[in-house]
Design a protein around this motif. Structure first.
Motif, PDB file in Angstrom:
ATOM      1  N   TRP A 138       8.036  14.412   6.913  1.00  0.00           N
ATOM      2  CA  TRP A 138       8.222  15.570   6.040  1.00  0.00           C
ATOM      3  C   TRP A 138       8.004  15.183   4.572  1.00  0.00           C
ATOM      4  CZ3 TRP A 138      10.123  20.678   7.510  1.00  0.00           C
ATOM      5  CH2 TRP A 138      10.222  20.839   8.897  1.00  0.00           C
ATOM      6  N   MET A 139       7.045  14.294   4.343  1.00  0.00           N
ATOM      7  CA  MET A 139       6.735  13.826   3.009  1.00  0.00           C
ATOM      8  C   MET A 139       5.282  14.134   2.680  1.00  0.00           C
ATOM      9  SD  MET A 139       8.865  10.215   3.116  1.00  0.00           S
ATOM     10  CE  MET A 139       8.733   9.880   1.359  1.00  0.00           C
ATOM     11  N   LEU A 140       4.806  13.622   1.558  1.00  0.00           N
ATOM     12  CA  LEU A 140       3.431  13.847   1.123  1.00  0.00           C
ATOM     13  C   LEU A 140       2.648  12.553   1.226  1.00  0.00           C
ATOM     14  CD1 LEU A 140       4.121  15.884  -2.136  1.00  0.00           C
ATOM     15  CD2 LEU A 140       3.418  16.823   0.073  1.00  0.00           C
ATOM     16  N   PRO A 141       1.396  12.620   1.668  1.00  0.00           N
ATOM     17  CA  PRO A 141       0.559  11.420   1.662  1.00  0.00           C
ATOM     18  C   PRO A 141       0.093  11.113   0.244  1.00  0.00           C
ATOM     19  CG  PRO A 141      -0.734  13.298   2.400  1.00  0.00           C
ATOM     20  CD  PRO A 141       0.674  13.802   2.196  1.00  0.00           C
ATOM     21  N   THR A 142      -0.183   9.841  -0.018  1.00  0.00           N
ATOM     22  CA  THR A 142      -0.727   9.476  -1.330  1.00  0.00           C
ATOM     23  C   THR A 142      -2.241   9.632  -1.371  1.00  0.00           C
ATOM     24  OG1 THR A 142      -0.907   7.165  -0.634  1.00  0.00           O
ATOM     25  CG2 THR A 142       1.117   7.819  -1.786  1.00  0.00           C
ATOM     26  N   GLY A 143      -2.907   9.486  -0.243  1.00  0.00           N
ATOM     27  CA  GLY A 143      -4.360   9.547  -0.208  1.00  0.00           C
ATOM     28  C   GLY A 143      -4.895  10.926  -0.555  1.00  0.00           C
ATOM     29  N   ARG A 144      -5.951  10.964  -1.346  1.00  0.00           N
ATOM     30  CA  ARG A 144      -6.524  12.246  -1.759  1.00  0.00           C
ATOM     31  C   ARG A 144      -7.038  13.053  -0.570  1.00  0.00           C
ATOM     32  NH1 ARG A 144      -8.647   8.493  -5.513  1.00  0.00           N
ATOM     33  NH2 ARG A 144      -7.986   8.829  -7.677  1.00  0.00           N
ATOM     34  N   ALA A 145      -7.720  12.391   0.350  1.00  0.00           N
ATOM     35  CA  ALA A 145      -8.291  13.111   1.490  1.00  0.00           C
ATOM     36  C   ALA A 145      -7.196  13.707   2.365  1.00  0.00           C
ATOM     37  CB  ALA A 145      -9.179  12.168   2.304  1.00  0.00           C
ATOM     38  N   ALA A 146      -6.148  12.934   2.624  1.00  0.00           N
ATOM     39  CA  ALA A 146      -5.055  13.444   3.444  1.00  0.00           C
ATOM     40  C   ALA A 146      -4.330  14.582   2.740  1.00  0.00           C
ATOM     41  CB  ALA A 146      -4.084  12.310   3.777  1.00  0.00           C
ATOM     42  N   LEU A 147      -4.099  14.425   1.443  1.00  0.00           N
ATOM     43  CA  LEU A 147      -3.366  15.447   0.696  1.00  0.00           C
ATOM     44  C   LEU A 147      -4.117  16.770   0.653  1.00  0.00           C
ATOM     45  CD1 LEU A 147      -0.773  15.901  -0.948  1.00  0.00           C
ATOM     46  CD2 LEU A 147      -2.046  15.212  -2.989  1.00  0.00           C
ATOM     47  N   ALA A 148      -5.435  16.712   0.819  1.00  0.00           N
ATOM     48  CA  ALA A 148      -6.239  17.942   0.800  1.00  0.00           C
ATOM     49  C   ALA A 148      -6.167  18.708   2.117  1.00  0.00           C
ATOM     50  CB  ALA A 148      -7.697  17.600   0.495  1.00  0.00           C
ATOM     51  N   ASP A 149      -5.527  18.153   3.128  1.00  0.00           N
ATOM     52  CA  ASP A 149      -5.448  18.827   4.427  1.00  0.00           C
ATOM     53  C   ASP A 149      -4.796  20.207   4.260  1.00  0.00           C
ATOM     54  OD1 ASP A 149      -3.994  19.530   7.085  1.00  0.00           O
ATOM     55  OD2 ASP A 149      -5.357  17.915   7.654  1.00  0.00           O
ATOM     56  N   PRO A 150      -5.429  21.265   4.767  1.00  0.00           N
ATOM     57  CA  PRO A 150      -4.904  22.629   4.570  1.00  0.00           C
ATOM     58  C   PRO A 150      -3.488  22.823   5.083  1.00  0.00           C
ATOM     59  CG  PRO A 150      -7.159  22.692   5.411  1.00  0.00           C
ATOM     60  CD  PRO A 150      -6.720  21.269   5.494  1.00  0.00           C
ATOM     61  N   THR A 151      -3.083  22.095   6.111  1.00  0.00           N
ATOM     62  CA  THR A 151      -1.749  22.292   6.668  1.00  0.00           C
ATOM     63  C   THR A 151      -0.653  21.835   5.719  1.00  0.00           C
ATOM     64  OG1 THR A 151      -1.757  20.124   7.783  1.00  0.00           O
ATOM     65  CG2 THR A 151      -2.639  22.007   9.007  1.00  0.00           C
ATOM     66  N   VAL A 171       0.857  -1.183   0.000  1.00  0.00           N
ATOM     67  CA  VAL A 171       0.000   0.000   0.000  1.00  0.00           C
ATOM     68  C   VAL A 171       0.893   1.233   0.000  1.00  0.00           C
ATOM     69  CG1 VAL A 171      -1.845   1.249   1.157  1.00  0.00           C
ATOM     70  CG2 VAL A 171      -1.735  -1.245   1.338  1.00  0.00           C
ATOM     71  N   PRO A 172       0.941   2.000  -1.082  1.00  0.00           N
ATOM     72  CA  PRO A 172       1.775   3.205  -1.114  1.00  0.00           C
ATOM     73  C   PRO A 172       1.134   4.292  -0.261  1.00  0.00           C
ATOM     74  CG  PRO A 172       0.487   3.034  -3.127  1.00  0.00           C
ATOM     75  CD  PRO A 172       0.180   1.802  -2.324  1.00  0.00           C
ATOM     76  N   PHE A 173       1.882   4.827   0.698  1.00  0.00           N
ATOM     77  CA  PHE A 173       1.239   5.807   1.584  1.00  0.00           C
ATOM     78  C   PHE A 173       2.014   7.098   1.771  1.00  0.00           C
ATOM     79  CE2 PHE A 173       4.049   3.533   4.384  1.00  0.00           C
ATOM     80  CZ  PHE A 173       4.300   4.333   5.492  1.00  0.00           C
ATOM     81  N   LEU A 174       3.320   7.099   1.571  1.00  0.00           N
ATOM     82  CA  LEU A 174       4.104   8.329   1.657  1.00  0.00           C
ATOM     83  C   LEU A 174       4.970   8.448   0.411  1.00  0.00           C
ATOM     84  CD1 LEU A 174       5.392   8.409   5.370  1.00  0.00           C
ATOM     85  CD2 LEU A 174       3.442   9.619   4.395  1.00  0.00           C
ATOM     86  N   GLN A 175       5.076   9.659  -0.120  1.00  0.00           N
ATOM     87  CA  GLN A 175       5.843   9.874  -1.341  1.00  0.00           C
ATOM     88  C   GLN A 175       6.530  11.229  -1.270  1.00  0.00           C
ATOM     89  OE1 GLN A 175       2.964   9.949  -4.538  1.00  0.00           O
ATOM     90  NE2 GLN A 175       1.619  11.367  -3.472  1.00  0.00           N
ATOM     91  N   GLU A 176       7.584  11.376  -2.076  1.00  0.00           N
ATOM     92  CA  GLU A 176       8.248  12.675  -2.110  1.00  0.00           C
ATOM     93  C   GLU A 176       8.789  12.966  -3.504  1.00  0.00           C
ATOM     94  OE1 GLU A 176      11.844  13.195   0.137  1.00  0.00           O
ATOM     95  OE2 GLU A 176      12.349  11.075   0.061  1.00  0.00           O
TER      96      GLU A 176
END
Length: 430
Positions: free
Chosen positions: A346-359, A142-147
């Protein structure tokens, strides 16, 4: 992806983990409840803390299925996992990277997750990310963190030079990037430093922006190497910056990413291409008053496309508690939890919902630049190629190192990568 040869260090690491109860053998029950073992490769304090806290929260809410946190290491994970698989002592839940999974997936060591994962998680992660954990039609990670690869740059030097500042919407082309690096070069200063101790993944992943493919899968499923003009854009740019323009530091070619940071802080380099997570080291190590910014990597004929090998979570095929292990993965990767894991690394989530987090979309520390690049990330070119580790270690790494240093020309680089490389791949595809 590590080579399959087991070193003494890896064997010692595996033995230590087994002796501390890392193994997933037996039925995993203790005191009438199920125990599953989660081997994490988190290493920064923030990331370790986030992972351990999530394990604690799971255990508080699931008294019948206890998760045991086991600390692994990126330095030896491939060899350690191979040893534990062959000894029937693998952890139930395995943290790794997608480019390390092919041999484990094809070797039958990992469970196919397609029927185990919650529908919410399956739908939340884009298909382009799922491809990084897919091998032979099954999903084994399951891919979950990417950079993405980005340019970390000295803001003062950029402003003083008067160059155009790129954005994800209006990036530099590779040609413009070469001009900018020359303009940023001055007495005692290079426009860019390329830390290329491990040159292969960076070259291939950035090469996607110029349409580079290199690995081509035929109708029969077999992979061959072929090199066209798009494959040469990135390596030729680096080669010419080092050997023709002298805008890239030759001494940096043998460095790891973190090794180049002191030169960035001291004004010796104006820009350094690095993974997005290196921002943490910049924050922790930069001298007081150092001003820096995060810029997108240059774009080519395919725009800002980049190859990426996300961090993954897998379940061991021999685990007696696959459903419980998959349920724990589902918990770890709920949107709010995925955000916590992403911030910890300090990476990016793969999930759309998580990636939409304003922070994750603030200008502070380059988060917005990274988030804007998430949609450009693609499966790394060699992601599912059997024989890639041997090709990388024995053929590509020395060939790229010699080419970047000026010891061989592009024709010799092509000959080694393609002709020698196809002989390596053929042995794995008989």
């Amino acid at each position: 992806m590590r080579a399959l040869v087991r070193t003494a260090a890896a064997a010692a690491t595996a033995l230590a983990l087994l002796l501390t109860g890392c193994g997933g053998g037996g039925d995993g029950r203790a005191d009438g409840r199920i125990t599953i073992r989660f081997q994490s490769l988190a290493w920064q304090k923030e990331s370790v803390d986030a992972n351990k806290q999530l394990v604690k929260e799971w255990n508080a809410g699931h008294p019948d299925v206890r998760v045991q946190y086991v600390q692994g290491s990126w330095d030896s994970v491939h060899d350690q996992l191979l040893t534990s698989f062959e000894g029937d002592e693998a952890p139930d839940v395995i943290h790794d990277a997608s480019d390390d999974l092919a041999d484990f997936a094809y070797g039958g060591y990992l469970a196919d997750l397609r029927t185990l994962l919650p529908d919410r998680l399956t739908a939340d992660i884009p298909q382009r990310s799922w491809r990084t954990g897919t091998f032979g039609g099954g999903v084994y990670g399951v891919p979950f963190l990417q950079e993405p690869r980005v340019l970390i740059a000295n803001t003062r030097l950029l402003k003083a030079s008067g160059v155009r500042i790129p954005t994800p919407a209006h990036p530099w082309s590779w040609t413009e990037f070469r001009r900018v690096a020359k303009k940023l070069t001055g007495k005692g200063r290079y426009g860019v430093a390329w830390p290329l101790k491990e040159p292969v993944s960076l070259t291939l992943n950035l090469g996607l922006s110029a349409g580079g493919e290199l690995f081509h899968r035929g109708a029969d499923g077999k992979v061959t190497l072929a090199m066209d003009a798009g494959d040469l854009v990135v390596p030729a740019t680096i080669h010419d910056q080092v050997n023709t323009d002298h805008s890239a530091a030759r001494t940096a070619l043998g460095m790891g990413g973190g090794d180049a940071l002191p030169g960035l802080f001291g004004g010796k380099y104006a820009m350094v291409p690095l993974g997005f997570s290196y921002r943490q080291q910049v924050v922790e190590q930069a001298p007081k008053g150092f001003e820096w910014t995060v810029l997108p990597a240059p774009a080519g004929s395919a725009g800002l496309a980049q190859g990426v090998s996300p961090q993954t979570l897998s379940v061991a095929e021999d685990s007696p508690h696959k459903k419980e292990a998959a349920a724990f993965i589902g918990f770890l990767l709920r949107p709010a939890n995925m955000v916590r894991l992403a911030k910890g690394d300090w990476m990016l989530p793969t999930g759309r919902a998580a990636l939409a987090d304003p922070t994750l979309h603030t200008a502070d520390r380059g988060w917005a630049t990274g988030a804007a690049l998430a949609g450009t990330l693609r499966s790394a070119p060699a992601q599912s190629v059997r024989g890639y580790p041997e090709w990388k270690d024995k053929v590509a790494t020395p060939a790229f190192q010699e080419y970047y240093s000026g010891a061989i020309d592009a024709a010799e680089l092509r000959k080694r990568l393609v002709e020698d490389g196809n002989r390596v791949l053929a042995r794995y595809q008989r």
